[in-house]
Design a protein around this motif. Structure first.
Motif, mmCIF file in Angstrom:
data_model
loop_
_atom_site.group_PDB
_atom_site.id
_atom_site.type_symbol
_atom_site.label_atom_id
_atom_site.label_comp_id
_atom_site.label_asym_id
_atom_site.label_seq_id
_atom_site.Cartn_x
_atom_site.Cartn_y
_atom_site.Cartn_z
ATOM 1 N N ALA A 61 -66.965 61.308 -17.827
ATOM 2 C CA ALA A 61 -67.952 61.446 -18.991
ATOM 3 C C ALA A 61 -69.344 61.156 -18.500
ATOM 4 O O ALA A 61 -70.275 61.556 -19.115
ATOM 5 C CB ALA A 61 -67.345 60.308 -19.802
ATOM 6 N N ASN A 62 -69.514 60.026 -17.664
ATOM 7 C CA ASN A 62 -70.668 59.811 -17.097
ATOM 8 C C ASN A 62 -71.548 60.717 -16.616
ATOM 9 O O ASN A 62 -72.546 60.986 -16.695
ATOM 10 C CB ASN A 62 -70.721 58.291 -16.106
ATOM 11 N N THR A 63 -70.898 61.633 -15.571
ATOM 12 C CA THR A 63 -71.215 62.688 -15.076
ATOM 13 C C THR A 63 -71.840 63.705 -15.870
ATOM 14 O O THR A 63 -72.823 64.366 -15.623
ATOM 15 C CB THR A 63 -70.620 63.089 -13.797
ATOM 16 N N ILE A 64 -70.978 64.028 -16.840
ATOM 17 C CA ILE A 64 -71.396 64.960 -18.131
ATOM 18 C C ILE A 64 -72.800 64.565 -18.880
ATOM 19 O O ILE A 64 -73.480 65.282 -19.131
ATOM 20 C CB ILE A 64 -70.250 65.557 -18.911
ATOM 21 N N GLU A 65 -72.704 63.210 -18.987
ATOM 22 C CA GLU A 65 -74.039 62.694 -19.681
ATOM 23 C C GLU A 65 -75.081 63.229 -19.033
ATOM 24 O O GLU A 65 -76.285 63.270 -19.452
ATOM 25 C CB GLU A 65 -73.805 61.538 -20.220
ATOM 26 N N LYS A 66 -75.088 62.915 -17.375
ATOM 27 C CA LYS A 66 -76.247 62.992 -16.744
ATOM 28 C C LYS A 66 -76.681 64.705 -16.529
ATOM 29 O O LYS A 66 -77.880 64.925 -16.636
ATOM 30 C CB LYS A 66 -75.938 62.557 -15.351
ATOM 31 N N LEU A 67 -75.446 65.515 -16.347
ATOM 32 C CA LEU A 67 -75.792 66.766 -16.057
ATOM 33 C C LEU A 67 -76.248 67.572 -17.337
ATOM 34 O O LEU A 67 -77.102 68.384 -17.054
ATOM 35 C CB LEU A 67 -74.540 67.435 -15.787
ATOM 36 N N ILE A 68 -75.887 67.014 -18.380
ATOM 37 C CA ILE A 68 -76.113 67.745 -19.724
ATOM 38 C C ILE A 68 -76.473 66.776 -20.628
ATOM 39 O O ILE A 68 -75.682 66.575 -21.627
ATOM 40 C CB ILE A 68 -74.924 68.911 -20.188
ATOM 41 N N PRO A 69 -77.728 66.423 -20.804
ATOM 42 C CA PRO A 69 -78.046 65.154 -21.618
ATOM 43 C C PRO A 69 -78.234 65.756 -22.993
ATOM 44 O O PRO A 69 -78.352 67.109 -23.237
ATOM 45 C CB PRO A 69 -79.662 64.769 -21.176
ATOM 46 N N TRP A 70 -78.131 64.884 -23.821
ATOM 47 C CA TRP A 70 -78.205 65.292 -25.237
ATOM 48 C C TRP A 70 -79.589 65.450 -25.584
ATOM 49 O O TRP A 70 -80.031 66.562 -26.542
ATOM 50 C CB TRP A 70 -77.856 63.988 -26.272
ATOM 51 N N GLU A 71 -80.494 65.051 -25.059
ATOM 52 C CA GLU A 71 -82.096 65.153 -25.335
ATOM 53 C C GLU A 71 -82.501 66.082 -24.381
ATOM 54 O O GLU A 71 -82.784 65.502 -23.223
ATOM 55 C CB GLU A 71 -82.868 64.071 -25.651
ATOM 56 N N ALA A 78 -81.000 74.961 -33.547
ATOM 57 C CA ALA A 78 -81.723 74.113 -34.572
ATOM 58 C C ALA A 78 -80.883 72.995 -35.086
ATOM 59 O O ALA A 78 -81.395 71.924 -35.786
ATOM 60 C CB ALA A 78 -81.906 75.346 -35.990
ATOM 61 N N GLU A 79 -79.691 73.172 -34.979
ATOM 62 C CA GLU A 79 -78.549 72.021 -35.280
ATOM 63 C C GLU A 79 -78.815 70.695 -34.345
ATOM 64 O O GLU A 79 -78.132 69.688 -35.218
ATOM 65 C CB GLU A 79 -77.219 72.313 -35.565
ATOM 66 N N GLY A 80 -79.373 71.096 -33.399
ATOM 67 C CA GLY A 80 -79.507 69.505 -32.403
ATOM 68 C C GLY A 80 -78.300 69.189 -31.717
ATOM 69 O O GLY A 80 -78.314 68.223 -31.158
ATOM 70 N N ASN A 81 -77.330 70.125 -31.534
ATOM 71 C CA ASN A 81 -76.142 69.860 -30.846
ATOM 72 C C ASN A 81 -75.922 70.747 -29.485
ATOM 73 O O ASN A 81 -74.935 71.139 -29.455
ATOM 74 C CB ASN A 81 -74.715 69.788 -31.735
ATOM 75 N N SER A 82 -76.942 71.178 -29.114
ATOM 76 C CA SER A 82 -77.098 72.163 -27.980
ATOM 77 C C SER A 82 -76.330 71.654 -26.681
ATOM 78 O O SER A 82 -75.297 72.546 -26.084
ATOM 79 C CB SER A 82 -78.492 72.524 -27.712
ATOM 80 N N ALA A 83 -76.274 70.548 -26.545
ATOM 81 C CA ALA A 83 -75.616 69.951 -25.477
ATOM 82 C C ALA A 83 -74.268 70.005 -25.586
ATOM 83 O O ALA A 83 -73.334 70.282 -24.731
ATOM 84 C CB ALA A 83 -76.024 68.327 -25.294
ATOM 85 N N ALA A 84 -73.578 69.781 -26.829
ATOM 86 C CA ALA A 84 -72.317 69.924 -26.994
ATOM 87 C C ALA A 84 -71.487 71.297 -26.879
ATOM 88 O O ALA A 84 -70.488 71.617 -26.363
ATOM 89 C CB ALA A 84 -71.986 69.564 -28.383
ATOM 90 N N HIS A 85 -72.405 72.292 -27.203
ATOM 91 C CA HIS A 85 -72.023 73.813 -27.001
ATOM 92 C C HIS A 85 -72.072 73.956 -25.610
ATOM 93 O O HIS A 85 -71.227 74.952 -25.029
ATOM 94 C CB HIS A 85 -72.981 74.566 -27.946
ATOM 95 N N ILE A 86 -73.027 73.502 -24.888
ATOM 96 C CA ILE A 86 -73.142 73.738 -23.399
ATOM 97 C C ILE A 86 -71.952 73.131 -22.886
ATOM 98 O O ILE A 86 -71.358 73.762 -21.627
ATOM 99 C CB ILE A 86 -74.432 73.460 -22.843
#
Length: 133
Positions: A61-71, A78-86
């Motif tokens: 989880a921590n590594t995913i957060e670093k590699l694909i940040p929310w912001e 437009a929905e603001g959840n690109s990180a989730a799709h990636i």
């Protein structure tokens, strides 16, 4: 084919679904074959990894957060959840596990996880068991 739902509680979380998948295999009566685990969502995924030590999942989880940040200013969805799709696209929405003697052939430490990347939500998990009774 069987299905079950998983309610997630955070934006990003990993839920061990091994027991529920094993139950679907047992209900199928299949002794030798394959089990397909599929999540029909574009912001969730399914993966297999160590289930014995929770630090492994925290590290993932921590590594995913670093590699694909929310912001990220380069995201254009437009929905603001690109990180989730990636994240979902990279991990994948299905896994196939062999079945022998009516049991999933998971490794000693392996568990099956639903990965939530845009929660909290209720997620559907589809389990299709194919094989010989």
């Amino acid at each position: 084919m069987g299905t079950f739902t998983v309610r997630t509680t955070k934006r990003t979380s990993f839920v061990n679904i091994t027991a529920s998948v094993k139950e679907e295999v047992k209900k199928s009566g299949v002794k030798s074959g394959i089990c397909l685990v599929y999540v029909p969502h574009t912001t969730a995924a399914v993966f297999i990894n160590e289930g014995a030590d929770p630090d492994v999942i925290r590290d993932i989880a921590n590594t995913i957060e670093k590699l694909i940040p929310w912001e990220d200013s380069s995201y254009t969805h437009a929905e603001g959840n690109s990180a989730a799709h990636i994240r979902s696209a990279l991990i994948g929405n299905s896994r196939v596990i062999p079945i022998e003697e009516g049991q999933l052939l998971l490794g000693r430490w392996e568990s099956i996880f639903l990965a939530e990347f845009d929660g909290p939500r209720e997620r559907k998990v589809v389990v299709k068991v194919i094989g010989e009774l």
